[in-house]
Scaffold this motif. Structure first.
Motif, PDB file in Angstrom:
ATOM      1  N   THR A   1       0.782  -1.665   0.130  1.00  0.00           N
ATOM      2  CA  THR A   1       0.308  -0.132   0.125  1.00  0.00           C
ATOM      3  C   THR A   1       0.815   0.957   0.170  1.00  0.00           C
ATOM      4  OG1 THR A   1      -0.194  -0.271   2.404  1.00  0.00           O
ATOM      5  CG2 THR A   1      -1.982  -1.412   1.156  1.00  0.00           C
ATOM      6  N   GLN A   2       2.267   1.001   0.344  1.00  0.00           N
ATOM      7  CA  GLN A   2       2.630   2.366   0.675  1.00  0.00           C
ATOM      8  C   GLN A   2       4.266   1.894   0.496  1.00  0.00           C
ATOM      9  OE1 GLN A   2       2.538   4.617   3.865  1.00  0.00           O
ATOM     10  NE2 GLN A   2       0.794   5.117   3.477  1.00  0.00           N
ATOM     11  N   MET A   3       5.340   2.608   0.039  1.00  0.00           N
ATOM     12  CA  MET A   3       6.941   2.520  -0.221  1.00  0.00           C
ATOM     13  C   MET A   3       7.457   3.579   0.520  1.00  0.00           C
ATOM     14  SD  MET A   3       7.785  -0.214  -2.899  1.00  0.00           S
ATOM     15  CE  MET A   3      10.051  -0.862  -2.012  1.00  0.00           C
ATOM     16  N   ARG A   4       7.896   3.981   1.229  1.00  0.00           N
ATOM     17  CA  ARG A   4       8.671   5.451   1.861  1.00  0.00           C
ATOM     18  C   ARG A   4      10.710   4.443   1.806  1.00  0.00           C
ATOM     19  NH1 ARG A   4       5.218   5.736   6.883  1.00  0.00           N
ATOM     20  NH2 ARG A   4       4.901   3.837   6.517  1.00  0.00           N
ATOM     21  N   PHE A   5      10.739   6.398   1.907  1.00  0.00           N
ATOM     22  CA  PHE A   5      12.465   6.488   1.978  1.00  0.00           C
ATOM     23  C   PHE A   5      12.482   7.904   3.311  1.00  0.00           C
ATOM     24  CE2 PHE A   5      16.124   8.213   1.057  1.00  0.00           C
ATOM     25  CZ  PHE A   5      17.418   7.531   2.038  1.00  0.00           C
ATOM     26  N   ILE A   6      12.631   7.261   4.330  1.00  0.00           N
ATOM     27  CA  ILE A   6      12.008   8.119   5.778  1.00  0.00           C
ATOM     28  C   ILE A   6      13.752   8.598   6.532  1.00  0.00           C
ATOM     29  CG2 ILE A   6      11.545   7.966   8.216  1.00  0.00           C
ATOM     30  CD1 ILE A   6       9.427   6.012   7.668  1.00  0.00           C
ATOM     31  N   GLY A   7      13.301   9.325   6.305  1.00  0.00           N
ATOM     32  CA  GLY A   7      14.851   9.572   7.376  1.00  0.00           C
ATOM     33  C   GLY A   7      15.279   9.647   8.565  1.00  0.00           C
ATOM     34  N   TYR A   8      16.539   9.749   9.146  1.00  0.00           N
ATOM     35  CA  TYR A   8      16.635   9.166  10.524  1.00  0.00           C
ATOM     36  C   TYR A   8      16.598  10.270  11.314  1.00  0.00           C
ATOM     37  CZ  TYR A   8      19.063   7.164  14.834  1.00  0.00           C
ATOM     38  OH  TYR A   8      19.336   7.090  15.856  1.00  0.00           O
ATOM     39  N   HIS A   9      17.695  11.690  10.885  1.00  0.00           N
ATOM     40  CA  HIS A   9      17.047  12.698  11.576  1.00  0.00           C
ATOM     41  C   HIS A   9      15.756  12.883  11.247  1.00  0.00           C
ATOM     42  CE1 HIS A   9      21.542  11.862  12.663  1.00  0.00           C
ATOM     43  NE2 HIS A   9      21.418  11.007  11.233  1.00  0.00           N
ATOM     44  N   ASP A  10      15.599  14.998  11.079  1.00  0.00           N
ATOM     45  CA  ASP A  10      15.017  15.809  10.882  1.00  0.00           C
ATOM     46  C   ASP A  10      12.948  15.068  11.698  1.00  0.00           C
ATOM     47  OD1 ASP A  10      13.295  18.537   9.970  1.00  0.00           O
ATOM     48  OD2 ASP A  10      12.985  17.503   8.419  1.00  0.00           O
TER      49      ASP A  10
ATOM     50  N   GLU B   1       9.725  11.963   5.281  1.00  0.00           N
ATOM     51  CA  GLU B   1       9.807  11.536   5.318  1.00  0.00           C
ATOM     52  C   GLU B   1      10.355  11.854   3.774  1.00  0.00           C
ATOM     53  OE1 GLU B   1       4.932   8.910   5.214  1.00  0.00           O
ATOM     54  OE2 GLU B   1       5.349  10.936   3.992  1.00  0.00           O
ATOM     55  N   ILE B   2      11.056  11.261   3.158  1.00  0.00           N
ATOM     56  CA  ILE B   2      12.058  11.960   2.151  1.00  0.00           C
ATOM     57  C   ILE B   2      11.280  11.370   0.786  1.00  0.00           C
ATOM     58  CG2 ILE B   2      14.134  12.239   0.976  1.00  0.00           C
ATOM     59  CD1 ILE B   2      15.596  10.899   3.219  1.00  0.00           C
ATOM     60  N   VAL B   3      11.203  10.644   0.603  1.00  0.00           N
ATOM     61  CA  VAL B   3       9.892   9.844  -0.597  1.00  0.00           C
ATOM     62  C   VAL B   3       8.963   8.956  -0.719  1.00  0.00           C
ATOM     63  CG1 VAL B   3       9.973   8.724  -3.007  1.00  0.00           C
ATOM     64  CG2 VAL B   3      11.920   9.920  -2.405  1.00  0.00           C
ATOM     65  N   ARG B   4       7.320   9.152  -0.544  1.00  0.00           N
ATOM     66  CA  ARG B   4       6.822   8.551  -0.598  1.00  0.00           C
ATOM     67  C   ARG B   4       5.687   8.231  -2.068  1.00  0.00           C
ATOM     68  NH1 ARG B   4       2.545   8.942   4.074  1.00  0.00           N
ATOM     69  NH2 ARG B   4       0.709   7.626   3.314  1.00  0.00           N
ATOM     70  N   VAL B   5       5.280   6.686  -2.021  1.00  0.00           N
ATOM     71  CA  VAL B   5       4.460   6.467  -2.933  1.00  0.00           C
ATOM     72  C   VAL B   5       3.351   6.079  -2.536  1.00  0.00           C
ATOM     73  CG1 VAL B   5       3.927   5.071  -5.291  1.00  0.00           C
ATOM     74  CG2 VAL B   5       5.915   6.427  -4.753  1.00  0.00           C
TER      75      VAL B   5
ATOM     76  N   VAL C   1      10.638   1.680   3.768  1.00  0.00           N
ATOM     77  CA  VAL C   1       9.507   1.063   4.630  1.00  0.00           C
ATOM     78  C   VAL C   1       8.794   0.992   3.941  1.00  0.00           C
ATOM     79  CG1 VAL C   1       7.884   1.567   6.266  1.00  0.00           C
ATOM     80  CG2 VAL C   1      10.179   2.944   6.851  1.00  0.00           C
ATOM     81  N   ILE C   2       8.379  -0.912   4.027  1.00  0.00           N
ATOM     82  CA  ILE C   2       6.955  -1.061   2.615  1.00  0.00           C
ATOM     83  C   ILE C   2       6.164  -1.435   3.750  1.00  0.00           C
ATOM     84  CG2 ILE C   2       6.568  -2.919   1.058  1.00  0.00           C
ATOM     85  CD1 ILE C   2       9.029  -3.598   0.103  1.00  0.00           C
ATOM     86  N   ASN C   3       4.587  -0.429   3.540  1.00  0.00           N
ATOM     87  CA  ASN C   3       4.179  -0.785   3.682  1.00  0.00           C
ATOM     88  C   ASN C   3       2.671  -2.288   3.229  1.00  0.00           C
ATOM     89  OD1 ASN C   3       3.989   0.977   5.718  1.00  0.00           O
ATOM     90  ND2 ASN C   3       1.616   2.056   5.836  1.00  0.00           N
ATOM     91  N   VAL C   4       2.531  -2.988   3.868  1.00  0.00           N
ATOM     92  CA  VAL C   4       2.177  -3.716   3.640  1.00  0.00           C
ATOM     93  C   VAL C   4       0.756  -5.142   4.280  1.00  0.00           C
ATOM     94  CG1 VAL C   4       1.257  -6.985   3.113  1.00  0.00           C
ATOM     95  CG2 VAL C   4       4.043  -5.494   2.823  1.00  0.00           C
ATOM     96  N   ASP C   5      -0.381  -4.734   2.840  1.00  0.00           N
ATOM     97  CA  ASP C   5      -1.766  -4.718   3.562  1.00  0.00           C
ATOM     98  C   ASP C   5      -1.356  -6.277   3.839  1.00  0.00           C
ATOM     99  OD1 ASP C   5      -4.991  -5.387   3.860  1.00  0.00           O
ATOM    100  OD2 ASP C   5      -5.286  -4.181   2.180  1.00  0.00           O
ATOM    101  N   TYR C   6      -1.708  -6.458   5.407  1.00  0.00           N
ATOM    102  CA  TYR C   6      -1.344  -7.974   5.989  1.00  0.00           C
ATOM    103  C   TYR C   6      -2.428  -8.842   5.540  1.00  0.00           C
ATOM    104  CZ  TYR C   6      -0.245 -11.463   9.176  1.00  0.00           C
ATOM    105  OH  TYR C   6       0.165 -12.515   9.428  1.00  0.00           O
TER     106      TYR C   6
END
Length: 416
Positions: free
Chosen positions: A134-143, A147-151, A226-231
């Motif tokens: 349902t989502q794929m994200r690149f999340i920064g460790y800081h700040d 989220e840096i990139v999200r689809v 991070v990959i969000n999965v519809d469980y």
């Protein structure tokens, strides 16, 4: 009570004894033969059934174990694919370029939108192969975990989220868990409803998150993929692929499970409900939780379970495949064997009775003949016996010869 029981036992024994006493010799032979065959048949049936039931149950447990392992491998394979997709995304060239730009080590920040778009393209390419992403994200460790990139994947297709709509995830539980990951480690989160801007999504999609850390060239942690999965959809997809024939559960370490019932079909996902299901309560035993594979036998079921470690670096990240079969199914073949033996026993008793009637006729024929001869002699007061079986070499012949001698003595007394 004991006196009554003893009295009834005595009366019953007396009646049986009296009945037996008044039976003819031929009837006794038939009765004893039938009882002998019947008791022998019961002993054979009991022995064969006990042995057959034990062997068939052991064989059924072996088959059940094999089926459970296959189901476990299928679901483990699904998790492996999710993990692999997360690692593929984490090692994409676009990730490396975005990290280098952020660290001012390579290109100007003017190229950042281009690499973000390429990373979005990579995310979409991966998501198209898995309808439950349902989502794929690149999340920064800081700040604060921005989220840096999200689809997003929704009903309209794949949505590239604008920079102004990116969110902060630093306070989410999975971010805190992922912060402890080292290089080469990964993490699968517990199942929760997806949140947007800190609020549970109205659609209440039960979401599994696969997390892999991203490091810069110096080995410092930069962020996470991070990959969000519809469980729910993930489990449904796997169940449809394996087409189970038995009652099947997939349960995670948090007690979330989905059941397939041969009668009711695939049932809905239940969150944190394993301790309320009677078929899964054995899993709540602390000793059982540590075991990789075992079976449980209840009064009416045989349950087999296999533990699936889904994150090698986290011992408490696991699934369990549980298959259940009713005992009556396991012993169905044994019941058929038992029924066949019963039929054979009845036939044996019937044949034995017929055979004993024929044998008893030959055995008692001489006795009946001798009885008639003696009765006739007693009626006429003439002890000249002419038709006794004195030539037989068995006990009946001995009795006949004894009567013959006695008759001669009586005749001599009469004429003397």
């Amino acid at each position: 009570m004991r006196l009554t029981w003893a009295y009834n036992k005595y009366i019953g024994s007396f009646i049986l004894g009296e009945t037996f006493m008044f039976m003819t010799f031929r009837q006794k032979i038939v009765l004893l033969t039938a009882l002998s065959v019947l008791l022998s048949s019961i002993a054979i049936v009991s022995t064969v059934y006990s042995k057959s039931a034990k062997e068939m149950k052991q064989e059924a447990i072996k088959v059940l174990a094999g089926d459970t392992r296959l189901v476990a491998l299928k679901f483990q394979g699904a998790y492996d694919h999710i993990r692999n997709d997360t690692y593929i995304a984490a090692n994409a060239t676009a990730i490396e370029e975005i990290v280098n730009i952020a660290k001012n080590n390579k290109q100007s920040k003017d190229a950042l939108p281009l690499w973000k778009k390429r990373l979005e393209d990579s995310f979409i390419s991966i998501m198209k192969k898995k309808p439950y992403y349902t989502q794929m994200r690149f999340i920064g460790y800081h700040d604060n975990g921005r989220e840096i990139v999200r689809v997003n994947h929704n009903d309209t297709g794949y949505e590239r989220v604008k920079d102004t709509d990116l969110q902060y995830k630093g306070k989410e539980f999975y971010f805190e868990q992922a912060a402890a990951l080292g290089y080469g480690e990964d993490y699968f989160s517990k199942i929760t409803y997806n949140k947007e801007h800190g609020v549970v999504d109205p659609e209440k999609v039960p979401t599994l998150r696969s997390v892999v850390p991203v490091f810069d060239s110096k080995g410092d942690k930069f962020g996470f993929i991070v990959i969000n999965v519809d469980y729910r959809l993930l489990l449904i997809t796997q169940y449809r692929d394996i087409k189970p024939q038995k009652n099947t559960y997939i349960i995670n370490e948090y007690g979330d499970y989905m059941e397939y019932s041969p009668k009711l079909g695939l049932l809905d996902l239940v969150l944190s409900g394993a301790d309320q299901d009677s078929s899964l309560q054995h899993l709540q035993n602390p000793t059982a939780k540590e075991r990789d594979e075992y079976f449980v036998e209840t009064t009416d079921k045989i349950i087999y379970t296999v533990k699936i470690n889904i994150a090698p670096n986290m011992a408490d990240n696991f699934l369990r495949a549980v298959l259940i079969v009713p005992k009556r199914e396991v012993l169905h073949s044994t019941s058929e064997v038992l029924y066949s033996i019963y039929i054979l026993s009845v036939i044996m008793v019937f044949v034995s009775v017929l055979f004993s009637i024929i044998i008893s006729h030959f055995l008692t024929r001489s006795l009946i003949k001798m009885s008639k001869e003696l009765s006739h002699a007693a009626d006429l007061r003439d002890y000249s016996l002419h038709d006794l079986p004195v030539n037989q070499n068995d006990e009946i012949g001995q009795i006949a010869r004894a009567f013959d001698v006695l008759a001669d003595e009586l005749n001599k007394q009469r004429t003397g």
